[in-house]
Design an enzyme around this catalytic site. Structure first.
Site, mmCIF file in Angstrom:
data_model
loop_
_atom_site.group_PDB
_atom_site.id
_atom_site.type_symbol
_atom_site.label_atom_id
_atom_site.label_comp_id
_atom_site.label_asym_id
_atom_site.label_seq_id
_atom_site.Cartn_x
_atom_site.Cartn_y
_atom_site.Cartn_z
ATOM 1 N N ARG A 206 28.751 37.197 -41.234
ATOM 2 C CA ARG A 206 29.436 37.879 -40.131
ATOM 3 C C ARG A 206 30.702 37.088 -39.764
ATOM 4 O O ARG A 206 30.653 35.882 -39.583
ATOM 5 C CB ARG A 206 28.507 37.972 -38.901
ATOM 6 C CG ARG A 206 27.333 38.913 -39.131
ATOM 7 C CD ARG A 206 26.397 38.935 -37.935
ATOM 8 N NE ARG A 206 25.696 37.678 -37.740
ATOM 9 C CZ ARG A 206 24.811 37.453 -36.757
ATOM 10 N NH1 ARG A 206 24.547 38.389 -35.885
ATOM 11 N NH2 ARG A 206 24.203 36.292 -36.655
ATOM 12 N N GLY B 182 34.099 30.986 -37.258
ATOM 13 C CA GLY B 182 33.705 32.372 -37.541
ATOM 14 C C GLY B 182 32.237 32.526 -37.194
ATOM 15 O O GLY B 182 31.699 31.788 -36.376
ATOM 16 N N ASN C 85 30.166 27.202 -25.793
ATOM 17 C CA ASN C 85 30.867 27.778 -26.943
ATOM 18 C C ASN C 85 32.385 27.766 -26.750
ATOM 19 O O ASN C 85 33.141 27.586 -27.704
ATOM 20 C CB ASN C 85 30.363 29.196 -27.225
ATOM 21 C CG ASN C 85 29.075 29.153 -28.033
ATOM 22 O OD1 ASN C 85 28.604 28.084 -28.398
ATOM 23 N ND2 ASN C 85 28.498 30.305 -28.313
ATOM 24 N N LYS D 122 32.773 36.205 -31.050
ATOM 25 C CA LYS D 122 32.478 37.212 -30.018
ATOM 26 C C LYS D 122 32.223 36.556 -28.665
ATOM 27 O O LYS D 122 32.560 37.107 -27.627
ATOM 28 C CB LYS D 122 31.304 38.099 -30.429
ATOM 29 C CG LYS D 122 29.992 37.360 -30.587
ATOM 30 C CD LYS D 122 28.810 38.146 -30.094
ATOM 31 C CE LYS D 122 27.534 37.365 -30.338
ATOM 32 N NZ LYS D 122 26.669 37.248 -29.223
ATOM 33 N N CYS E 139 28.558 34.204 -33.660
ATOM 34 C CA CYS E 139 28.557 33.766 -32.257
ATOM 35 C C CYS E 139 29.943 33.439 -31.708
ATOM 36 O O CYS E 139 30.435 34.143 -30.838
ATOM 37 C CB CYS E 139 27.626 32.566 -32.092
ATOM 38 S SG CYS E 139 25.901 33.022 -32.238
#
Ligand code: NAD
Length: 444
Positions: free
Chosen positions: A333, A260, A211, A266, A263
């Protein structure tokens, strides 16, 4: 095999359905009784392409069921997937792992036979060692713990659960390896998917690094967009040109409003904090820059809307196309689309938001914004159209530019995803503004 999936949200529900599709008997355990009720009716509690079909098929066949009762699953399954949430802590200093710790603490005393606990939630390095201490203290010796991070992409969650591009398992015993090979046998037997067996800390870092790299690529091309904006160059051509080098590639190279969702934001924040905590200063510096470029995209998008609009935004009628954080999901989210709509709303623009799948979720999260139930009513009388989520409904429908042209007051499109076929919009008389590119206007 009999498997349980504990936590049936954006990761757990597709995973449970995919496990049933692969031939396992599955019980999904979900704390939220309303979510559990919806899933047991054979539907997803959110939109994800292909999910409803799979849930309906396997709930009706009896191979998949959902419960709020963990004891039922503990008694019955040979393998327990943990797919609960790991949100960012409120102070931003790493993950709040209370859901994972809570799930494992509740499960372990209920286990009465040999089984494997397989964590799929994303955690930072060092967490599995803490969880192993709980398992060792509270479960029998024949209970193994494996960390099997998940790489699915929302919008492709079903496809990615059925045909993952890799399976990573951080484990420490031969029995645990056997359990992983057995549960994923229908996928591994295809011969197309690599099983990477490693230790738990490497598995934790592998997921965080994946990520981190994706977000670095996104922020890199967005940094190039900033340079292009200041020099009159075209970032789309830059992205295309550099991506031809296969060491760089085209994936993740579309400039825009930034990443955004539930996942990346954060995960990058938690990893940044963790690497700083363990003293990896270079990594922390790199990731901090990635985050700050991503944060700056909202201002860049707002500035683009201001440049595109002829006059003050206060009172301007703006149609915002898209609310979900990306196409293919109703997940709102940390949605850049909703954040941009919010910024426009704050400065007094009369925004109306339309999304093909995420309207209910957006209304729940942001009831104070105005929404339209169809694209036509969102566009009606708009002085400016902002394309905020790259749904094919907006980018691939070649009739849309000419249809939309008949209902808006001004034909100005601000595409903050750099996703539309600009030629089609310009041919229908639109001015098109994208990030990191000169404005494009019809030639008169
Ligand atoms: N969403 C994704 O695409 C994705 C992809 C890869 C990894 N992940 C990781 O997977 C994890 C879950 O993410 P998500 O997006 O599915 O979160 P989510 O919030 O959508 O789902 C978590 C679910 O777990 C349930 N839950 C919490 N504690 C429980 C318990 N003790 N028993 C039963 N249910 C419980 C919650 O009610 C919720 O429905 C996170 O660590 C995330 O980082 C998510």
């Amino acid at each position: 095999m009999r498997v349980s999936v504990i936590g049936c949200g954006h990761l757990g529900a597709p995973h449970a359905a995919a496990m049933a599709e692969l031939g396992h008997e599955v019980i999904g355990v979900e704390l939220n009784s309303e979510t559990c009720r919806i899933l047991q009716s054979g539907k997803g509690a959110f939109y994800e392409k292909g999910l409803d079909e799979l849930l309906t098929r396997h709930v009706h066949s009896g191979r998949l069921r959902f419960t709020t009762d963990l004891a039922k699953a503990a008694d019955w399954a040979d393998l327990h997937f943990i797919a609960v949430g790991t949100p960012l802590r409120e102070d931003g200093r790493g993950y709040d792992v209370s859901q994972v710790i809570g799930a494992i603490r509740s499960l372990t005393p209920l286990l009465k036979r040999p089984c494997t606990i397989v964590g799929k939630s994303t955690v930072t390095v060092g967490t599995v060692a803490r969880l192993q201490e709980i398992v060792t203290a509270e479960a029998a010796d024949d209970v193994d713990l494996v960390w099997n991070p998940e790489f699915l992409r929302e919008g492709h969650a079903v496809e990615d659960s059925l045909r993952p591009d890799r399976i990573v398992a951080g484990l420490t015993s031969a029995e645990a390896r056997k359990a992983i090979e057995q549960v994923y046998a229908p996928i591994l037997d295809s011969g197309n998917v690599e099983l990477i067996v490693t230790d738990p800390q490497t598995a934790e870092i592998l997921k965080s690094a994946a990520n981190a790299f994706l977000s670095t690529k996104i922020s890199f091309i967005n940094a190039m967009a900033e340079i292009c904006d200041l020099t009159g160059a075209d970032v789309n051509a830059v992205a295309h040109g550099i991506g031809i080098d296969h060491r760089i590639g085209h994936g993740g190279m579309r400039p825009g409003i930034g990443y955004g969702g539930g996942c990346l934001p954060k995960d990058v924040a938690a990893f940044t904090h963790r690497v700083g905590e363990i003293g990896a200063a270079g990594a922390a510096g790199l990731l901090t820059a990635v985050e700050s470029i991503n944060d700056s995209r909202m201002d860049a998008a707002l500035a683009l809307v201001e440049r595109a609009h002829d006059g003050p935004l206060d009172g301007a009628a703006i149609a915002v196309l898209g609310a979900s954080f990306k196409a293919g999901t109703s997940d709102v989210r940390h949605s850049p689309a909703l954040r941009l709509a919010g910024r426009l709303h704050q400065i007094g623009a009369r925004t109306v938001i339309y999304d093909p799948e995420a309207l209910d979720a957006a209304r729940r999260l942001r009831p104070e914004y105005a929404y339209a139930d169809s694209i036509a009513s969102a566009l009606d009388g708009a002085e400016l159209v902002v394309l905020a989520t790259e749904w094919p409904h907006f980018t691939a429908d070649l009739q849309l530019p000419s249809q939309a042209a008949t209902t808006v007051r001004r034909k100005v499109l601000v595409d903050v995803r750099n996703a539309v076929d600009t030629a089609a919009w310009i041919a229908a008389g639109w001015e098109v503004w994208q990030l990191g590119r000169p404005a494009q206007r019809p030639t008169t």
